[in-house]
Design a protein around this motif. Structure first.
Motif, PDB file in Angstrom:
ATOM      1  N   GLN A  51     -10.890  -0.168  39.200  1.00  0.00           N
ATOM      2  CA  GLN A  51     -11.210  -1.578  38.984  1.00  0.00           C
ATOM      3  C   GLN A  51     -11.102  -1.924  37.493  1.00  0.00           C
ATOM      4  O   GLN A  51     -10.564  -2.964  37.127  1.00  0.00           O
ATOM      5  N   ALA A  52     -11.582  -1.035  36.625  1.00  0.00           N
ATOM      6  CA  ALA A  52     -11.507  -1.261  35.174  1.00  0.00           C
ATOM      7  C   ALA A  52     -10.052  -1.271  34.697  1.00  0.00           C
ATOM      8  O   ALA A  52      -9.682  -2.065  33.820  1.00  0.00           O
ATOM      9  N   GLN A  53      -9.213  -0.408  35.284  1.00  0.00           N
ATOM     10  CA  GLN A  53      -7.797  -0.392  34.916  1.00  0.00           C
ATOM     11  C   GLN A  53      -7.121  -1.703  35.310  1.00  0.00           C
ATOM     12  O   GLN A  53      -6.304  -2.242  34.553  1.00  0.00           O
ATOM     13  N   VAL A  59      -6.240  -8.343  36.079  1.00  0.00           N
ATOM     14  CA  VAL A  59      -6.340  -8.549  37.530  1.00  0.00           C
ATOM     15  C   VAL A  59      -7.774  -8.250  37.959  1.00  0.00           C
ATOM     16  O   VAL A  59      -8.282  -7.148  37.730  1.00  0.00           O
ATOM     17  N   ALA A  60      -8.417  -9.217  38.601  1.00  0.00           N
ATOM     18  CA  ALA A  60      -9.788  -9.023  39.077  1.00  0.00           C
ATOM     19  C   ALA A  60      -9.747  -8.474  40.505  1.00  0.00           C
ATOM     20  O   ALA A  60      -9.078  -9.019  41.373  1.00  0.00           O
TER      21      ALA A  60
END
Length: 148
Positions: A51-53, A59-60
């Motif tokens: 998710q962090a990448q 991009v959320a």
């Protein structure tokens, strides 16, 4: 669903498949787990690191939305459970060839499989189902070798 005992972890299998599809999926999951690889045919798991990448790329991704309906369990019908257990018990019964490219699994050693099945009391396992699982695992091992 069946207990996870002896099954590879972190594997998702399409539960809409029929009995043969479930045997093939279980064999494929085992093969990729034995090779220490993720099955490229399955959806990637989105964890906080991924998710962090994505966030770094702008991009959320919502973790809850991404994980809906996903499970780490391998779905196996009760009628196939003995066969899957027997196949997993055959993990040391593979014929292998070793060369410059590394180790290649050629197939199950049927004499070793027969001895293992008898000694462990797998009387009601259909050998044709084990061969079906062997074929699916060999396909997966081939994919692993191509990815190296």
């Amino acid at each position: 669903m069946v207990p996870r005992r002896g099954l590879p972890r972190d594997v998702a299998v399409d539960v809409r498949r029929g009995a043969i599809g479930k045997l093939r999926a279980a064999a494929r999951a085992a093969a990729f787990a034995w090779a220490g690889r993720a099955d490229p045919a399955l959806s990637a798991r989105i964890d906080e690191d991924l998710q962090a990448q994505f966030a770094a790329l702008g991009v959320a991704v919502d973790l809850e939305e991404a994980e809906d309906g996903e499970s780490d369990d391998v779905a196996v019908w009760a009628i196939n459970w003995q066969t899957v257990r027997a196949f997993l018990a055959c993990a040391t019964c593979w014929r292998v060839a070793v060369g410059l490219a590394g180790m290649t699994r050629l197939g199950l050693d049927y004499a070793g499989v027969d001895a293992m099945l008898r000694r462990r009391g797998f009387d009601d396992v259909d050998f044709a189902d084990l061969q079906l699982m062997e074929e699916a695992a060999l396909e997966a091992f081939g994919e692993v070798a191509e990815g190296n």
